[in-house]
Design a protein around this motif. Sequence first.
Motif, short mmCIF file in Angstrom:
data_model
loop_
_atom_site.label_atom_id
_atom_site.label_comp_id
_atom_site.label_asym_id
_atom_site.label_seq_id
_atom_site.Cartn_x
_atom_site.Cartn_y
_atom_site.Cartn_z
N TYR A 53 0.80 -1.23 0.00
CA TYR A 53 0.00 0.00 0.00
C TYR A 53 0.83 1.28 0.00
O TYR A 53 0.39 2.32 0.48
N TYR A 54 2.02 1.19 -0.58
CA TYR A 54 2.81 2.39 -0.83
C TYR A 54 1.98 3.35 -1.69
O TYR A 54 2.03 4.56 -1.51
N CYS A 55 1.20 2.79 -2.59
CA CYS A 55 0.38 3.60 -3.50
C CYS A 55 -0.61 4.48 -2.74
O CYS A 55 -0.91 5.60 -3.17
N LYS A 56 -1.08 4.02 -1.62
CA LYS A 56 -2.04 4.79 -0.82
C LYS A 56 -1.39 6.02 -0.23
O LYS A 56 -2.00 7.08 -0.13
N TYR A 88 -7.00 -21.17 -17.40
CA TYR A 88 -5.98 -21.94 -16.69
C TYR A 88 -6.59 -22.44 -15.39
O TYR A 88 -6.85 -21.64 -14.48
N PHE A 89 -6.85 -23.72 -15.31
CA PHE A 89 -7.47 -24.31 -14.14
C PHE A 89 -8.73 -23.54 -13.72
O PHE A 89 -8.91 -23.18 -12.57
N TYR A 90 -9.57 -23.27 -14.71
CA TYR A 90 -10.86 -22.59 -14.54
C TYR A 90 -10.72 -21.17 -14.02
O TYR A 90 -11.60 -20.65 -13.34
N SER A 91 -9.63 -20.51 -14.37
CA SER A 91 -9.42 -19.13 -13.96
C SER A 91 -8.63 -18.40 -15.04
O SER A 91 -8.30 -18.98 -16.07
N ILE A 92 -8.33 -17.14 -14.78
CA ILE A 92 -7.51 -16.36 -15.71
C ILE A 92 -6.04 -16.71 -15.51
O ILE A 92 -5.66 -17.25 -14.47
N ASP A 93 -5.23 -16.38 -16.50
CA ASP A 93 -3.81 -16.69 -16.38
C ASP A 93 -3.10 -15.69 -15.47
O ASP A 93 -3.64 -14.63 -15.13
N ALA A 94 -1.91 -16.04 -15.05
CA ALA A 94 -1.15 -15.25 -14.07
C ALA A 94 -0.80 -13.86 -14.58
O ALA A 94 -0.80 -12.90 -13.81
N GLN A 95 -0.52 -13.75 -15.87
CA GLN A 95 -0.13 -12.46 -16.41
C GLN A 95 -1.25 -11.43 -16.27
O GLN A 95 -1.03 -10.30 -15.82
N LEU A 96 -2.46 -11.83 -16.64
CA LEU A 96 -3.59 -10.90 -16.55
C LEU A 96 -3.97 -10.64 -15.09
O LEU A 96 -4.32 -9.52 -14.73
N LYS A 97 -3.87 -11.65 -14.26
CA LYS A 97 -4.19 -11.48 -12.84
C LYS A 97 -3.24 -10.48 -12.19
O LYS A 97 -3.68 -9.61 -11.41
N ALA A 98 -1.96 -10.56 -12.50
CA ALA A 98 -1.00 -9.60 -11.95
C ALA A 98 -1.35 -8.18 -12.37
O ALA A 98 -1.33 -7.25 -11.56
N LEU A 99 -1.72 -8.00 -13.64
CA LEU A 99 -2.11 -6.68 -14.12
C LEU A 99 -3.33 -6.16 -13.37
O LEU A 99 -3.35 -5.01 -12.91
N ILE A 100 -4.35 -6.99 -13.26
CA ILE A 100 -5.57 -6.57 -12.57
C ILE A 100 -5.27 -6.17 -11.13
O ILE A 100 -5.71 -5.12 -10.65
N ASP A 101 -4.50 -6.99 -10.43
CA ASP A 101 -4.17 -6.67 -9.04
C ASP A 101 -3.41 -5.35 -8.92
O ASP A 101 -3.61 -4.60 -7.96
N ARG A 102 -2.57 -5.05 -9.86
CA ARG A 102 -1.77 -3.83 -9.81
C ARG A 102 -2.59 -2.57 -10.09
O ARG A 102 -2.12 -1.46 -9.81
N THR A 103 -3.82 -2.69 -10.58
CA THR A 103 -4.65 -1.50 -10.77
C THR A 103 -5.05 -0.88 -9.44
O THR A 103 -5.56 0.24 -9.41
N VAL A 104 -4.79 -1.57 -8.35
CA VAL A 104 -5.15 -1.06 -7.02
C VAL A 104 -4.52 0.31 -6.74
O VAL A 104 -5.08 1.12 -6.01
N ALA A 105 -3.38 0.59 -7.37
CA ALA A 105 -2.68 1.85 -7.12
C ALA A 105 -3.56 3.06 -7.44
O ALA A 105 -3.45 4.09 -6.76
N ARG A 106 -4.41 2.93 -8.45
CA ARG A 106 -5.27 4.06 -8.84
C ARG A 106 -6.68 3.58 -9.17
O ARG A 106 -7.35 4.15 -10.03
N TRP A 107 -7.14 2.57 -8.48
CA TRP A 107 -8.38 1.91 -8.85
C TRP A 107 -9.60 2.82 -8.84
O TRP A 107 -10.54 2.63 -9.60
N LEU A 108 -9.61 3.85 -8.01
CA LEU A 108 -10.76 4.75 -7.98
C LEU A 108 -10.84 5.65 -9.22
O LEU A 108 -11.88 6.24 -9.49
N GLU A 109 -9.75 5.73 -9.97
CA GLU A 109 -9.74 6.51 -11.21
C GLU A 109 -10.24 5.70 -12.40
O GLU A 109 -10.50 6.26 -13.47
N VAL A 110 -10.34 4.40 -12.24
CA VAL A 110 -10.87 3.53 -13.30
C VAL A 110 -12.38 3.50 -13.12
O VAL A 110 -12.89 2.88 -12.19
N LYS A 111 -13.09 4.21 -14.00
CA LYS A 111 -14.54 4.27 -13.86
C LYS A 111 -15.22 4.45 -15.21
O LYS A 111 -14.60 4.88 -16.17
N ASP A 112 -16.50 4.12 -15.22
CA ASP A 112 -17.34 4.30 -16.41
C ASP A 112 -16.76 3.61 -17.64
O ASP A 112 -16.58 4.23 -18.69
#
Length: 179
Positions: A53-56, A88-112
């Motif tokens: 949470y350095y991003c916070k 991948y085992f009924y889920s998304i692959d690791a590459q996309l999951k890492a990207l999604i998790d990293r959006t936490v830094a500015r997640w409130l700006e991702v809208k609409d």
Amino acid sequence: MNKKVLILSGSPRKGGNSDLLCDEFYRGAVDGGNIVKKIRVAEKKIGFCTGCYYCKKSGGKCAITDDMADVLQDIIDSDVIVLASPVYFYSIDAQLKALIDRTVARWLEVKDKEFYYIATCADEENQSCETTFACLRGYADCVEGAVEKGIIYGSGVYEKGEIKNKVQMQQAYQMGLKV
């Protein structure tokens, strides 16, 4: 109205089945008059979120210095986001999951955002893609004003390029065209 379309191809295989569907979506969206950018996630250096949470404390700047800051800006600036992954085992692959998790830094700006989902799997049954789509929808559920606009089941493909002879290629083109 021209829209800014961002395609996030999670496939680790360039020219893999989900990547090829992304290309067709891209082609349709361009033909529809949109501004389109495709990012092959595997070609970017994106580390996984460490939950520090350095991003916070830093106004959205991540402690990890890699390609994610630019990708996140593209996500924020887009009108439409296409999330694509092989199953991948009924889920998304690791590459996309890492990207999604990293959006936490500015997640409130991702809208609409308008969301489209693409999943490919070896299993013939569309049901095998459902938990993968649930993962993608889980991300969209955290995006204020998110609207799901379409999904593509790329079922029954395993070998690289096998999707080329399937109806899903035309579906991807048509979906992109109608953005």
